[in-house]
Write an enzyme that holds these catalytic residues in place. Structure first.
Site: not given
Ligand code: HPA
Length: 309
Positions: A60, A91, A113, A115-116, A143, A244-245, A268, A282
């Site tokens: 990301s 992406h 991903h 989740y997609e 990320a 998530m990857s 974050n 996001h």
């Molecule tokens: N959690 C999960 N996936 C992420 C996060 C997060 O805080 N930040 C970027 N991808």
């Protein structure tokens, strides 16, 4: 296996195979065949005379690194047989094959991903294809949310190990028939991230003049961000960053002996208290990742320079 349909009516299956044939007919577990992997690799080979040995997956907001690649051939994922569509903002969904710092590289600008809705086999198909294309080193970026309280937004973290939470819960990319051509049924994962490449990354960060954090990446399924209780749990089990990857791709790369370097951009910081005014979005992740892209470019170029030396 015996199932109760209703009072006094039982359905008996003498073994699992007949159960699968009966219930899963038309819904087989998604598996990727060698023929499909070969077809994708051959398509890519036909698009360029370049033969990359280093691959990068740009997570990301990390896409700007692809702009540094010269003599580039760009191939949208949608053109490649058996590649799925990437649906997430940030992406781009294309392969970029060209030259970077004197090396021939293949960059995945955007990834798939779980989740997609893609299966783990589908998510990791590009890594299988990389192997057939002759990739020896895989630089994977993402990320991630910072779990380690000493991390700040904008930090880069060298991934020294991971917790493949999704895999541990049963969604493992190597589930199903083992592809013996690539690696063994029970692959070792004691050093998922190459120690020599880690040393090169530390040196590259030092030379570029920024602090490189280090730690354990926890891979979850998403797509919801974590609750504060989940964050505290992930901190207790030893996670430094969460995303998530990555872990599934790394496991598949290691299965076939590809050396891996992993870098997380802390986009974050995780929220540990339900009364906090802070929220994770996001957009925030993308904004911070774009800020980090310039550091990532310096780091990756530094590692590539080290690899030439
Ligand atoms: N959690 C999960 N996936 C992420 C996060 C997060 O805080 N930040 C970027 N991808």
């Amino acid at each position: 296996m015996t199932f109760k349909i209703r009072e006094n009516l039982w359905l008996n299956f003498s073994h699992t195979k007949s159960f699968n044939r009966f219930f899963l007919k038309g819904y087989p577990m998604e598996t990727i065949s060698i023929a499909q992997i070969k077809e994708a690799a051959e398509y890519i080979r036909r698009q360029t005379p370049l033969r990359p040995t280093i691959a990068l997956t740009l997570g990301s907001g990390m896409g700007p690194l692809a702009a540094e690649i010269t003599d580039a051939t760009v191939i949208p994922y949608t053109d490649i047989p058996h590649f799925a569509r990437s649906t997430v903002p940030g992406h781009a969904g294309q392969l970029v094959i060209g030259k970077l710092q004197g090396h021939t590289v293949l960059a995945m600008q955007g990834r798939y991903h779980f989740y997609e809705g893609h299966s783990m086999q589908s998510v990791t198909l590009p890594v299988r294809v990389m192997k057939l294309l002759g990739i020896e080193i895989f630089i994977v970026t993402n990320a991630a949310g910072g779990l380690n309280q000493s991390f700040s937004v904008g930090d880069l973290m060298l991934i020294t190990d991971h917790i493949n939470f999704t895999g541990m819960a049963g969604h493992h990319p190597l589930r199903g028939p083992n592809l013996d051509e690539f690696g063994p049924r029970f692959p070792d994962m004691s050093t998922p991230y190459d120690l020599e490449l880690q040393a090169m990354a530390r040196k590259a960060a030092r030379r570029a003049g920024f602090t490189l954090r280090e730690g354990v990446y926890v891979s979850l399924a998403g797509p919801s961000f974590e609750t504060p209780a989940e964050i505290r749990f992930l901190q207790i089990i030893g996670g430094d960053a969460v995303g998530m990857s990555t872990a599934p791709e790394v496991v598949v790369a290691r299965h076939s002996g590809i050396r891996v370097l992993g870098i997380s951009g802390i986009s974050n910081v995780a929220i540990t208290d339900t009364t906090s005014d802070q929220k994770t979005t996001h957009e925030e992740v993308l904004e911070a990742s774009q800020m980090m892209a310039s550091k990532l470019i310096k780091l990756v170029k530094g590692v590539l320079t080290e690899l030439s030396g």
